[in-house]
Scaffold this motif. Sequence first.
Motif, mmCIF file in Angstrom:
data_model
loop_
_atom_site.group_PDB
_atom_site.id
_atom_site.type_symbol
_atom_site.label_atom_id
_atom_site.label_comp_id
_atom_site.label_asym_id
_atom_site.label_seq_id
_atom_site.Cartn_x
_atom_site.Cartn_y
_atom_site.Cartn_z
ATOM 1 N N MET A 1 0.853 -1.182 0.000
ATOM 2 C CA MET A 1 0.000 0.000 0.000
ATOM 3 C C MET A 1 0.894 1.239 0.000
ATOM 4 S SD MET A 1 -2.898 1.219 2.770
ATOM 5 C CE MET A 1 -4.015 -0.078 2.379
ATOM 6 N N GLU A 2 0.512 2.204 -0.781
ATOM 7 C CA GLU A 2 1.270 3.442 -0.872
ATOM 8 C C GLU A 2 1.200 4.228 0.437
ATOM 9 O OE1 GLU A 2 -1.322 4.592 -3.742
ATOM 10 O OE2 GLU A 2 -0.465 3.312 -5.263
ATOM 11 N N THR A 3 2.234 5.011 0.674
ATOM 12 C CA THR A 3 2.299 5.845 1.863
ATOM 13 C C THR A 3 1.102 6.795 1.912
ATOM 14 O OG1 THR A 3 4.695 5.741 1.709
ATOM 15 C CG2 THR A 3 3.776 7.404 3.176
ATOM 16 N N ALA A 4 0.757 7.394 0.774
ATOM 17 C CA ALA A 4 -0.367 8.339 0.730
ATOM 18 C C ALA A 4 -1.679 7.648 1.096
ATOM 19 C CB ALA A 4 -0.471 8.979 -0.647
ATOM 20 N N ALA A 5 -1.874 6.415 0.647
ATOM 21 C CA ALA A 5 -3.095 5.678 0.984
ATOM 22 C C ALA A 5 -3.150 5.385 2.478
ATOM 23 C CB ALA A 5 -3.168 4.387 0.186
ATOM 24 N N GLU A 6 -2.017 5.033 3.062
ATOM 25 C CA GLU A 6 -1.977 4.780 4.500
ATOM 26 C C GLU A 6 -2.276 6.042 5.296
ATOM 27 O OE1 GLU A 6 1.575 2.726 5.700
ATOM 28 O OE2 GLU A 6 1.397 1.312 4.039
ATOM 29 N N ILE A 7 -1.709 7.168 4.877
ATOM 30 C CA ILE A 7 -1.980 8.443 5.549
ATOM 31 C C ILE A 7 -3.464 8.785 5.430
ATOM 32 C CG2 ILE A 7 -1.531 10.941 5.487
ATOM 33 C CD1 ILE A 7 0.792 9.421 6.678
ATOM 34 N N PHE A 8 -4.029 8.599 4.232
ATOM 35 C CA PHE A 8 -5.448 8.878 4.032
ATOM 36 C C PHE A 8 -6.294 8.055 4.997
ATOM 37 C CE2 PHE A 8 -9.554 7.950 2.080
ATOM 38 C CZ PHE A 8 -10.035 9.233 1.915
ATOM 39 N N LEU A 10 -5.406 6.854 7.866
ATOM 40 C CA LEU A 10 -5.199 7.377 9.215
ATOM 41 C C LEU A 10 -5.986 8.661 9.462
ATOM 42 C CD1 LEU A 10 -1.371 6.821 9.679
ATOM 43 C CD2 LEU A 10 -3.206 5.705 10.960
ATOM 44 N N LEU A 11 -6.203 9.434 8.402
ATOM 45 C CA LEU A 11 -6.893 10.716 8.538
ATOM 46 C C LEU A 11 -8.402 10.604 8.336
ATOM 47 C CD1 LEU A 11 -4.355 12.930 6.565
ATOM 48 C CD2 LEU A 11 -4.626 12.764 9.045
ATOM 49 N N THR A 12 -8.900 9.378 8.187
ATOM 50 C CA THR A 12 -10.330 9.150 7.949
ATOM 51 C C THR A 12 -10.914 8.368 9.120
ATOM 52 O OG1 THR A 12 -9.863 9.046 5.590
ATOM 53 C CG2 THR A 12 -11.982 8.196 6.297
ATOM 54 N N ASN A 13 -12.091 8.811 9.592
ATOM 55 C CA ASN A 13 -12.718 8.080 10.691
ATOM 56 C C ASN A 13 -13.491 6.869 10.170
ATOM 57 O OD1 ASN A 13 -15.260 8.985 9.793
ATOM 58 N ND2 ASN A 13 -15.213 10.766 11.155
ATOM 59 N N ASP A 14 -14.048 6.096 11.074
ATOM 60 C CA ASP A 14 -14.739 4.857 10.697
ATOM 61 C C ASP A 14 -15.965 5.084 9.824
ATOM 62 O OD1 ASP A 14 -12.887 3.377 12.069
ATOM 63 O OD2 ASP A 14 -14.080 3.247 13.907
ATOM 64 N N GLU A 15 -16.531 6.276 9.859
ATOM 65 C CA GLU A 15 -17.702 6.589 9.039
ATOM 66 C C GLU A 15 -17.315 7.102 7.655
ATOM 67 O OE1 GLU A 15 -17.506 7.864 12.363
ATOM 68 O OE2 GLU A 15 -18.511 5.995 12.931
ATOM 69 N N GLY A 16 -16.021 7.238 7.385
ATOM 70 C CA GLY A 16 -15.559 7.701 6.079
ATOM 71 C C GLY A 16 -15.317 9.191 6.007
ATOM 72 N N GLY A 17 -15.566 9.897 7.088
ATOM 73 C CA GLY A 17 -15.333 11.339 7.113
ATOM 74 C C GLY A 17 -13.943 11.659 7.621
ATOM 75 N N TRP A 21 -7.697 15.705 12.903
ATOM 76 C CA TRP A 21 -6.255 15.760 13.071
ATOM 77 C C TRP A 21 -5.723 17.176 12.885
ATOM 78 C CZ3 TRP A 21 -2.530 11.742 13.635
ATOM 79 C CH2 TRP A 21 -3.086 10.479 13.827
ATOM 80 N N GLY A 22 -6.568 18.140 12.786
ATOM 81 C CA GLY A 22 -6.111 19.510 12.600
ATOM 82 C C GLY A 22 -6.214 19.929 11.144
ATOM 83 N N THR A 23 -5.482 20.968 10.814
ATOM 84 C CA THR A 23 -5.603 21.568 9.485
ATOM 85 C C THR A 23 -4.485 21.177 8.529
ATOM 86 O OG1 THR A 23 -4.385 23.509 10.233
ATOM 87 C CG2 THR A 23 -6.790 23.581 10.440
ATOM 88 N N GLN A 24 -3.612 20.280 8.923
ATOM 89 C CA GLN A 24 -2.455 19.942 8.105
ATOM 90 C C GLN A 24 -2.637 18.675 7.277
ATOM 91 O OE1 GLN A 24 -0.031 22.193 7.902
ATOM 92 N NE2 GLN A 24 -1.213 23.380 9.338
ATOM 93 N N THR A 25 -3.867 18.201 7.135
ATOM 94 C CA THR A 25 -4.098 16.938 6.429
ATOM 95 C C THR A 25 -3.686 17.016 4.964
ATOM 96 O OG1 THR A 25 -6.404 17.530 6.020
ATOM 97 C CG2 THR A 25 -5.940 16.221 7.967
ATOM 98 N N GLY A 26 -3.947 18.123 4.305
ATOM 99 C CA GLY A 26 -3.557 18.279 2.901
ATOM 100 C C GLY A 26 -2.056 18.209 2.724
ATOM 101 N N ARG A 27 -1.333 18.824 3.633
ATOM 102 C CA ARG A 27 0.133 18.787 3.561
ATOM 103 C C ARG A 27 0.654 17.383 3.822
ATOM 104 N NH1 ARG A 27 2.312 24.419 6.173
ATOM 105 N NH2 ARG A 27 1.207 25.750 4.701
#
Length: 80
Positions: A1-8, A10-17, A21-27
């Motif tokens: 799995m790509e690093t970006a997919a793993e980060i995504f 981690l930044l997504t809750n169980d409901e898909g939203g 994690w704050g405002t730095q998710t795009g970075r």
Amino acid sequence: METAAEIFLLLTNDEGGPASWGTQTGRALSAATIADLLIEERIVLEEGKDPRVRVIDATPTGRAALDKVLSRIVEKEGKK
């Protein structure tokens, strides 16, 4: 799995939203995608006072997300 997919994931809750994690998710996702392209040896980071991303292989990776970012880097190569 790509690093970006793993980060995504981690930044997504169980409901898909988005998780709170704050405002730095795009970075975080951008940095992970750059890391994936470095691992794939498609880009290099130049050294120096004003380093740039340089494309060394613009052929598609076969992964839609990486290919989209790679094509945008090719379009902006040499620019800030």
